[in-house]
Design a protein around this motif. Structure first.
Motif, mmCIF file in Angstrom:
data_model
loop_
_atom_site.group_PDB
_atom_site.id
_atom_site.type_symbol
_atom_site.label_atom_id
_atom_site.label_comp_id
_atom_site.label_asym_id
_atom_site.label_seq_id
_atom_site.Cartn_x
_atom_site.Cartn_y
_atom_site.Cartn_z
ATOM 1 N N ALA A 326 0.831 -1.203 0.000
ATOM 2 C CA ALA A 326 0.000 0.000 0.000
ATOM 3 C C ALA A 326 0.865 1.252 0.000
ATOM 4 O O ALA A 326 0.576 2.229 -0.708
ATOM 5 C CB ALA A 326 -0.940 -0.015 1.202
ATOM 6 N N PHE A 327 1.924 1.230 0.787
ATOM 7 C CA PHE A 327 2.833 2.378 0.836
ATOM 8 C C PHE A 327 3.501 2.593 -0.524
ATOM 9 O O PHE A 327 3.637 3.738 -0.984
ATOM 10 C CB PHE A 327 3.886 2.150 1.918
ATOM 11 N N ALA A 328 3.915 1.509 -1.181
ATOM 12 C CA ALA A 328 4.568 1.628 -2.490
ATOM 13 C C ALA A 328 3.605 2.186 -3.533
ATOM 14 O O ALA A 328 3.990 3.022 -4.370
ATOM 15 C CB ALA A 328 5.093 0.262 -2.929
ATOM 16 N N ILE A 329 2.351 1.755 -3.497
ATOM 17 C CA ILE A 329 1.354 2.267 -4.447
ATOM 18 C C ILE A 329 1.153 3.762 -4.234
ATOM 19 O O ILE A 329 1.111 4.548 -5.191
ATOM 20 C CB ILE A 329 0.031 1.498 -4.291
ATOM 21 N N ALA A 330 1.014 4.176 -2.968
ATOM 22 C CA ALA A 330 0.836 5.596 -2.660
ATOM 23 C C ALA A 330 2.050 6.407 -3.112
ATOM 24 O O ALA A 330 1.908 7.485 -3.710
ATOM 25 C CB ALA A 330 0.603 5.779 -1.163
ATOM 26 N N ALA A 331 3.250 5.907 -2.829
ATOM 27 C CA ALA A 331 4.465 6.630 -3.182
ATOM 28 C C ALA A 331 4.595 6.796 -4.690
ATOM 29 O O ALA A 331 4.907 7.890 -5.189
ATOM 30 C CB ALA A 331 5.684 5.908 -2.612
ATOM 31 N N CYS A 332 4.345 5.723 -5.439
ATOM 32 C CA CYS A 332 4.456 5.818 -6.899
ATOM 33 C C CYS A 332 3.375 6.739 -7.467
ATOM 34 O O CYS A 332 3.631 7.514 -8.390
ATOM 35 C CB CYS A 332 4.343 4.425 -7.517
ATOM 36 N N GLY A 333 2.168 6.657 -6.913
ATOM 37 C CA GLY A 333 1.081 7.492 -7.413
ATOM 38 C C GLY A 333 1.346 8.970 -7.242
ATOM 39 O O GLY A 333 0.857 9.785 -8.028
ATOM 40 N N VAL A 334 2.141 9.343 -6.232
ATOM 41 C CA VAL A 334 2.444 10.749 -5.979
ATOM 42 C C VAL A 334 3.795 11.151 -6.557
ATOM 43 O O VAL A 334 3.931 12.208 -7.190
ATOM 44 C CB VAL A 334 2.408 11.042 -4.465
ATOM 45 N N LEU A 335 4.812 10.316 -6.357
ATOM 46 C CA LEU A 335 6.175 10.716 -6.691
ATOM 47 C C LEU A 335 6.508 10.608 -8.177
ATOM 48 O O LEU A 335 7.307 11.405 -8.693
ATOM 49 C CB LEU A 335 7.174 9.875 -5.880
ATOM 50 N N ILE A 336 5.945 9.645 -8.895
ATOM 51 C CA ILE A 336 6.258 9.528 -10.319
ATOM 52 C C ILE A 336 5.822 10.770 -11.096
ATOM 53 O O ILE A 336 6.606 11.320 -11.896
ATOM 54 C CB ILE A 336 5.647 8.246 -10.921
ATOM 55 N N PRO A 337 4.591 11.276 -10.911
ATOM 56 C CA PRO A 337 4.238 12.518 -11.612
ATOM 57 C C PRO A 337 5.138 13.690 -11.246
ATOM 58 O O PRO A 337 5.427 14.539 -12.099
ATOM 59 C CB PRO A 337 2.784 12.769 -11.178
ATOM 60 N N ILE A 338 5.577 13.743 -9.980
ATOM 61 C CA ILE A 338 6.493 14.817 -9.579
ATOM 62 C C ILE A 338 7.829 14.662 -10.299
ATOM 63 O O ILE A 338 8.401 15.637 -10.791
ATOM 64 C CB ILE A 338 6.685 14.810 -8.054
ATOM 65 N N ALA A 339 8.341 13.437 -10.364
ATOM 66 C CA ALA A 339 9.622 13.201 -11.024
ATOM 67 C C ALA A 339 9.555 13.521 -12.517
ATOM 68 O O ALA A 339 10.525 14.000 -13.106
ATOM 69 C CB ALA A 339 10.048 11.745 -10.815
ATOM 70 N N LEU A 340 8.395 13.275 -13.150
ATOM 71 C CA LEU A 340 8.277 13.528 -14.583
ATOM 72 C C LEU A 340 8.382 15.010 -14.924
ATOM 73 O O LEU A 340 8.704 15.361 -16.063
ATOM 74 C CB LEU A 340 6.941 12.974 -15.098
ATOM 75 N N VAL A 341 8.113 15.880 -13.950
ATOM 76 C CA VAL A 341 8.242 17.314 -14.194
ATOM 77 C C VAL A 341 9.670 17.652 -14.605
ATOM 78 O O VAL A 341 9.901 18.496 -15.476
ATOM 79 C CB VAL A 341 7.833 18.108 -12.938
ATOM 80 N N ALA A 342 10.631 16.977 -13.991
ATOM 81 C CA ALA A 342 12.035 17.240 -14.304
ATOM 82 C C ALA A 342 12.386 16.852 -15.735
ATOM 83 O O ALA A 342 13.371 17.337 -16.290
ATOM 84 C CB ALA A 342 12.936 16.488 -13.328
ATOM 85 N N PHE A 343 11.570 15.980 -16.359
ATOM 86 C CA PHE A 343 11.836 15.544 -17.731
ATOM 87 C C PHE A 343 10.941 16.270 -18.734
ATOM 88 O O PHE A 343 10.826 15.851 -19.886
ATOM 89 C CB PHE A 343 11.619 14.032 -17.843
ATOM 90 N N GLY A 344 10.303 17.340 -18.288
ATOM 91 C CA GLY A 344 9.495 18.152 -19.187
ATOM 92 C C GLY A 344 8.064 17.720 -19.347
ATOM 93 O O GLY A 344 7.305 18.365 -20.086
ATOM 94 N N ALA A 345 7.657 16.648 -18.704
ATOM 95 C CA ALA A 345 6.261 16.193 -18.770
ATOM 96 C C ALA A 345 5.534 16.710 -17.538
ATOM 97 O O ALA A 345 5.327 15.992 -16.559
ATOM 98 C CB ALA A 345 6.197 14.668 -18.848
ATOM 99 N N ASP A 346 5.169 17.979 -17.581
ATOM 100 C CA ASP A 346 4.584 18.624 -16.404
ATOM 101 C C ASP A 346 3.061 18.609 -16.494
ATOM 102 O O ASP A 346 2.437 19.519 -17.046
ATOM 103 C CB ASP A 346 5.097 20.064 -16.275
ATOM 104 N N TYR A 347 2.465 17.553 -15.951
ATOM 105 C CA TYR A 347 1.011 17.461 -15.828
ATOM 106 C C TYR A 347 0.619 17.316 -14.358
ATOM 107 O O TYR A 347 -0.429 16.777 -14.036
ATOM 108 C CB TYR A 347 0.476 16.272 -16.629
ATOM 109 N N LEU A 348 1.485 17.837 -13.491
ATOM 110 C CA LEU A 348 1.294 17.668 -12.060
ATOM 111 C C LEU A 348 0.261 18.673 -11.545
ATOM 112 O O LEU A 348 0.592 19.798 -11.187
ATOM 113 C CB LEU A 348 2.618 17.850 -11.312
#
Length: 552
Positions: A326-348
């Motif tokens: 459950a913790f891993a699902i929550a972390a990926c659901g929040v942190l992956i979109p944040i990390a994608l901002v650094a690669f120019g995919a800013d839909y956060l």
């Protein structure tokens, strides 16, 4: 010779009597086990359905009936591809709903309300799955938090895809947890179906499904009879659904996401916990209220972690795996979109993370009511009462904020419905004596088109002949607000409709005013829109005025 029948046997008679007594006892036990879920589901239904039509449509909600929903399903799907930035499932349901119930606020919000209510028993099952039977404290707390959390209540009362996104993502998580515990083909199929529904509801479901799919494919700690073929089939089905959506993603091309980049990243990151603590509209409550809600959550998490450490690895082991998942699902659901901002995919956008708040809630609930350790050093680590009391405090805080939203217009959606009533009921407009144009901000265009049927955007570079100009917007206003938008007009009235501002200007004779001049004079520091009645109103005439700046 005499015989004793089985019916007359004393032992048989005693057994039947015990059975008759045990039946109502078992029934009462089952009722006692389920009444909290029934009560919480009814509470969720009351919070969502009793005020379903209380608030006005805001921009995104009004845009759906005005520009997306059409008489035919094919035309609706074509509009989804060209005007929206979301998968089609919710729009299909909205189209069917509109065909039966119409496009009123209650009708279009009903699917989201039903999804929000249904999420409560799913949250119960998630808490039970992580905690494990026969305990159910985590199930009760998880369901209670979902029932009253202002963020979940808000999106259960919005005619958009978010309420359905929360439900389908929660179902996918539940099916995943059950599949990891007992990976039968049926459970894998249930995970594939629920995951596909989540993907068809919102693209951000992929960030929740990624850790689930990876775990199912690469985990080798499960039972030796792990159905590898069923696992690969389930994950492959999700991959096919995702691949099929790529064409739609390309056609949509990020419609309506430009505002995300204009919102500073630091403010968006701050809004993520703020949304969870006080809801989508909780910013006016201030950081003090956020802190009051956050403190018991942090205290409960600290207490639960302390109990985990003091209870030893053996006591923790049976629940460690599902809790970490459950913790891993929550972390990926929040942190992956944040990390994608650094690669120019800013839909956060914080609201796109609303479904990730389900695993967040599950982790909070399980940790807070973690059982005390026998022989613990203090009462806090021995008794279950402390965790239950903290959980009840959080539930009451969430409930108070949700009720406050219903009572406080400042926490509600902009009241464009009453703005439209004020404009519709204006003497100048109702008398038929004046032709009118309305300027507003972009977020007000679709609601005004919805509540004042027949309006449409004025073509760029054109002009209108009008004797009334109505300007609408919200605070903060431009310094020029209140000044006549064109020569010959005077201020007739200023209205404040729950924070939305209306200025009405009139002229004794009809005058030609350019679209450019009207756009430049919008009263709010935001993207302007100019609306005029449809061509059936012959008092509003378009004239060619390319390049005109100002009024004639």
């Amino acid at each position: 010779m005499s015989t004793v029948s089985a019916a007359a046997d004393p032992a048989t008679i005693a057994g039947e009597r015990v059975g008759r007594v045990a039946q109502p006892v078992r029934a009462r036990t089952r009722l006692a086990a389920w009444w909290p879920l029934v009560a919480l589901t009814l509470l969720a239904a009351a919070l969502r359905s009793s005020t379903l039509g209380l608030q006005s449509f805001w921009y995104d909600e009004a845009f759906t009936p005005v520009h997306v929903l059409h008489a035919s399903l094919w035309a609706t799907l074509r509009s989804v591809a060209h005007t929206e930035n979301t998968p089609p499932l919710w729009y299909v349901l909205a189209w069917a709903d509109a065909r039966v119930l119409g496009t009123g606020a209650v009708a279009l919000r009903l699917p989201s309300a039903l999804a929000g209510i249904a999420t409560v028993p799913v949250a119960w099952a998630i808490g039970r799955e992580i905690e494990g039977p026969p305990a159910r404290r985590a199930a009760v707390l998880c369901a209670a938090l979902v029932a009253v959390n202002p963020l979940f209540v808000w999106y259960s009362q919005e005619a958009r895809a978010y309420g359905l996104f929360v439900l389908t993502a929660a179902l996918a998580m539940l099916c995943f947890l059950r599949a990891t515990r007992e990976p039968t083909p049926w459970r894998m199929a249930a995970f594939a179906v629920s995951g596909a529904l989540a993907l068809l509801t919102h693209y951000f479901a992929v960030f929740l499904l990624i850790p689930m799919a990876l775990w199912l494919v690469f985990d080798r700690a499960g039972p030796p009879t792990r159905p590898t073929r069923a696992t690969l089939a389930a994950v492959g089905a999700l991959a096919l659904v995702g691949a099929a959506l790529l064409a739609l993603v390309s056609a949509q091309g990020g419609h309506g996401t430009q505002w995300i980049g204009r919102w500073p990243l630091s403010e968006r990151l701050q809004a993520i916990p703020q949304y969870y603590l006080t809801g989508y509209s909780g910013a006016p409550l201030g950081h003090g209220i956020e802190l009051l809600v956050a403190l018991p959550i942090l205290a409960g998490l600290a207490l639960g972690c302390w109990r985990m450490l003091e209870g030893g690895r053996e006591r923790y082991e049976s629940r460690r795996r599902p809790l970490l998942l459950a913790f891993a699902i929550a972390a990926c659901g929040v942190l992956i979109p944040i990390a994608l901002v650094a690669f120019g995919a800013d839909y956060l956008a914080p609201r796109n993370l609303v479904a990730a708040m389900i695993p967040v809630t599950a982790v909070i609930a399980v940790v807070i009511v973690w059982p005390g350790a026998e022989g613990g050093a203090t009462w806090l680590t021995q008794s279950a009462g402390a965790g239950i009391a903290i959980g009840a405090t959080i539930v009451l805080a969430f409930l108070a904020i949700s009720l406050d939203v219903d009572l406080s217009p400042r926490l509600q959606r902009g009241n464009w419905q009453d703005v439209a009533k004020a404009l519709r009921g204006a003497p100048a407009a109702s008398s038929g004596q004046r032709a009118r144009v309305i300027t507003t901000v972009e977020l007000g265009s679709a609601p005004l088109e919805y509540y004042l049927p027949g309006l449409h955007g004025l073509r760029e570079g054109s002009s209108v002949v009008v004797s009334e100009i109505d300007e609408t917007g919200y605070l903060p206003l431009r310094s020029s607000a209140g000044e006549p938008p064109a020569p010959g007009f005077r201020l007739l009235a200023r209205l404040n409709v729950d924070g939305l501002i209306v200025y009405r200007f009139v002229s004794p004779v009809a005058r030609t005013v350019s679209e450019a001049a009207l756009r430049e004079h919008v009263i709010t520091l935001a993207s302007p829109v100019v609306l005029v009645p449809s061509g059936s109103n012959d008092r509003v005439k378009r004239v060619a005025s390319a390049g005109v700046r100002g009024s004639a």
